[in-house]
Structures are given as structure tokens and as C-alpha cells.
Scaffold this motif. Structure first.
Motif: not given
Length: 440
Positions: A44-49, A118-120, A142-146, A151-155
């Protein structure tokens, strides 16, 4: 845990009479089910901080016959279905071999939200194992990766080409873990040129100086930084981030367009503009467009304190912000001024004149107010003008004075033009006179 066990059968007549055991001929492995990771899913790609790792409760997994089935040739399931996890050990690392672990936590719930990490941006690996009531470490999941992306803020505003005043704040969605935001503002959105860079701790900022009204839109972007210095991604500088600055333009009230004004009695007025701090009155030469004067005032009117010269002019009002920057311009409006009175171009006769002479004066412009009291002839030393007939031609530029009686030979007379004579706009002539001597 997972261990290998070997077994054999020995025949005995009694407890002390058994056939020898030459070696184990059969074996089995005691295995335990693995914990089932849930989120983030592998790859997975995660954008939550703030990232929360979750997994299935081990009691559910252990009782699920379909979970991690045991192949008969390799082992048997030997952990009782009722076995539950007393705790879980969770590891997060930057490599799949877990030699560079970021965290190694023991928890008593089926999720873990790191209270400090807070993951870089980057790729991370994680795994979890159950610990039973006896303290036995059951197999690793099992080993999982992400992959973590900031994240981007919203204007929020101004966006999508909105038209706003130059003092409008820039607003975006807040990020809970952000400790600061960088904001960049550009002019000429089609070929952006950065005009300011601001740093703020709140999800809104007002430009240091009000933005100028321009025909081309502005564009802006924001990126957050969290408490551990991880820098987020810039928002997109696309058309959604564009906006246009408009200014309230004053409406001119008076004088009306293309009117004559007396140079020393002019008053210019305009309407109030919302958000304007001051106004600037300007006037210029109508032909050359050269601005003659600019005056800043807090009022919505201005009366020049000096007489405006004769000529053709234009004027306008400009609304100003707190930094004296223009918010909006009115259109130019024309006017004409006449600040000088009529002038005598010629007069006759002069010197020695005939006793029955008639007197004529011409002016550089049409005049009004011509009468027997403003155009007179008086015997020198006398106080009362001679009776005379005064006429003005159709052009208004030529006046005649005809005395009722002949002038006395050898006497001097004074012919006068008084300030009661004006041009069409009320500007008075400068009093004028000349002296003649009556001849034969």
C-alpha cells in the motif's frame, strides 16, 4: 511455537522387558498459526501522516480452520483452538530483514499507532507475532510493506479562478500533525513568477501587502512540515489554484462628463469603495495624457486648492488599500476649465478723435454683461459717464459705444471697460481704459 518432534513405538512384555529402540522413524512439527496483518495492506501507499497498523485478533485466526491450513506432509496443527494472544509484538523496520528497526513494541490490542514516530517518506516493513499466556512467542506474521508519502493539504480559497480583493486571506485545510506551512504566491499564472514566500503555523495567511489588481491571474501553493521535520508535498499549481484580484473602482459622481468648470470653483466627488483606506484624485492633460497632479485623501471628494489653468483635462479617482496600493481605478472623465477673463484685442479710436466719434472694442472671446454701465466714456475729472448707446455684435466679441452728444473740442475723455464684463463662464475682464482728446 514451532518445534520438531520425533516418535517411535517400542514393544514390551513388561515394564522392564522391551525391544530395543534403534531410532525414531517418524516425525512431526508442532506449529502455531500466524497473526493475520490487515492494514496497511502489503504494498500500500499511505498518505496519512499518523499511521495505524492493524491485525486480526489471534483468537479469531486460531479458530478459523481456513486460516493458514497445515499440510499433512509438513506438520500438524497442535495449538488448541481456544488459545488466545495475551500480547502482541510489533516490529517496524526500513529493511525486510529487520536489521534496521524503527520500533519494537509489545501491545495488548490489535492495533498500534506509534505515539512518537511520524514516518518520513519512504518504504517500510512491518510484522507482528502473538504471545500466549505462558509467554511463548508464536510465529511472526508475513512481512508487510507500505510506502509512506507525505500528505498534501487542500486549497480552500481563493481557488478555481475566483475574483477576490487584494486583501483576501489564503486558506487551506489543516493537517493535524503540521507545525508549520510554507506558502508561495506567484503572479502571471501562465508563466509564474514568485512574488512572496510566507511561513505560518496556522492554515491561513494574509499577504503582507495587498495584491495588485492585474489582468492576469495569480497562482499559489502550500506544503506542510510535521513535528519531526518531515516536509510534505506542495499542492498542485494548476488552474484550481488560480485566482484573480479585483478592486472596487470608485464611480465618479460630479462634475458630469465634458463640462466647463471655473478654475477656482471646482469640486470633484466619487462613491465610496468597500475596503478602501484612502483615495487618490488625479488629473491630466486630455491631449498629451500627461498627469498634472495626484492628491491622496481619506474623503470621497476633492476641491483643488489652486486655480486650475484654462484647458481641456481629464480626471479620475483611485481606491487605495492600507499600503496605498491601488484597489481599483475609475474611468477617466473629461472636463474643461476657463480660468481667465476676456482680453481686449483692439480698441479705437485713440489719441485725438473727432467730436462725433464712435468707440469700438474687440475681445478674444465672446463676452456678456456689456451695457451702458460697463462700457462708458467720462470727461476727465468728471464722475458721471456721458449718455451713450452701447451695442454688442452677434459674435459677442465686438462692442460699440456711441455718445449721445458730440465731444467738446480740446477736452480729454476716458473710455472704460469694467469688471462687470465677463466671458460665458463668469470670468471677469480685467478693468481696461484709455484716454482720448476731442478734436474738431
Amino acid at each position: 511455537g514451532s518445534s520438531a518432534y520425533y516418535w517411535a513405538v517400542q514393544a514390551c512384555r513388561s515394564s522392564s522387558d522391551c525391544t530395543p529402540v534403534s531410532g525414531a522413524t517418524n516425525a512431526f512439527s508442532k506449529t502455531s498459526k500466524k497473526v493475520e496483518p490487515l492494514t496497511p495492506a502489503d504494498g500500500d501507499t499511505v498518505t496519512e501522516n499518523v499511521i495505524t497498523l492493524t491485525w486480526r485478533d489471534y483468537a479469531e485466526t486460531n479458530q478459523d480452520l481456513s486460516a493458514f491450513p497445515i499440510v499433512e506432509s509438513t506438520g500438524v496443527q497442535s495449538v488448541a483452538a481456544g488459545v488466545e494472544a495475551s500480547q502482541y509484538r510489533v516490529q517496524v523496520a526500513t529493511d525486510s530483514g529487520f536489521s534496521d528497526k524503527l520500533s519494537d513494541d509489545v501491545v495488548n490490542q490489535t492495533q498500534l499507532t506509534s505515539p512518537t514516530e511520524l514516518y518520513a517518506p519512504g518504504t517500510y516493513y512491518w510484522r507482528v507475532r502473538a504471545i500466549d499466556d505462558a509467554g511463548n512467542n508464536l510465529p511472526w506474521s508475513a512481512t508487510q510493506s507500505f510506502t509512506k508519502r507525505m500528505p498534501q493539504v487542500s486549497l480552500v480559497s481563493p481557488v478555481d479562478g475566483a475574483s477576490v480583493p487584494g486583501t483576501s486571506p489564503l486558506v487551506w485545510s489543516a493537517m493535524p500533525t503540521a507545525v508549520k506551512y510554507e506558502v508561495e504566491l506567484y503572479k502571471n499564472a501562465d508563466s509564474p513568477v514568485r512574488i512572496s514566500r510566507l511561513v505560518t503555523t496556522t492554515p491561513t495567511v494574509v499577504p503582507v501587502y495587498p495584491l495588485k489588481v492585474t489582468s492576469k491571474p495569480y497562482v499559489w501553493r502550500v506544503r506542510p512540515t510535521d513535528a519531526q521535520g518531515n516536509v510534505g508535498r506542495w499542492t498542485w499549481m494548476n488552474t484550481g489554484a488560480e485566482f484573480t484580484v479585483v478592486g472596487g473602482a470608485p464611480d465618479l459622481v460630479s462634475p458630469a462628463d465634458d463640462v466647463f468648470l471655473l478654475g477656482d470653483e471646482s469640486l470633484f466627488t466619487w462613491t465610496e469603495v468597500s475596503g478602501a483606506f484612502k483615495y487618490r484624485w488625479e488629473w491630466r492633460n486630455a491631449r498629451t495624457r500627461q498627469v498634472k497632479q495626484r492628491v491622496v485623501t481619506v474623503a470621497t471628494a476633492y476641491a483643488p486648492n489652486a486655480k486650475l489653468p484654462t484647458g481641456s483635462w481629464e480626471w479620475r479617482a483611485v481606491a487605495l488599500d492600507t499600503a496605498n496600493k491601488p484597489l481599483g481605478f475609475s474611468d477617466w472623465r473629461s472636463f474643461r476649465t476657463d480660468s481667465s477673463g476676456p482680453k481686449v484685442k483692439s480698441y479705437a479710436p485713440r489719441g485725438t478723435v473727432a467730436g462725433g466719434a464712435n468707440f469700438k472694442v474687440t475681445f478674444n472671446e465672446p463676452v456678456v454683461g456689456m451695457s451702458e454701465t460697463t462700457f462708458t466714456i467720462t470727461k476727465q475729472g468728471g464722475s458721471n459717464p456721458l449718455p451713450a448707446n452701447v451695442t454688442l455684435d452677434e459674435t459677442g466679441k465686438e462692442a460699440k459705444l456711441n455718445p449721445d452728444d458730440r465731444l467738446e473740442k480740446g477736452k480729454k475723455y476716458v473710455v472704460r471697460l469694467t469688471s462687470g464684463i465677463t466671458d460665458e463662464h463668469g470670468n471677469a475682464i480685467k478693468p481696461f481704459s484709455w484716454t482720448v482728446t476731442a478734436g474738431s
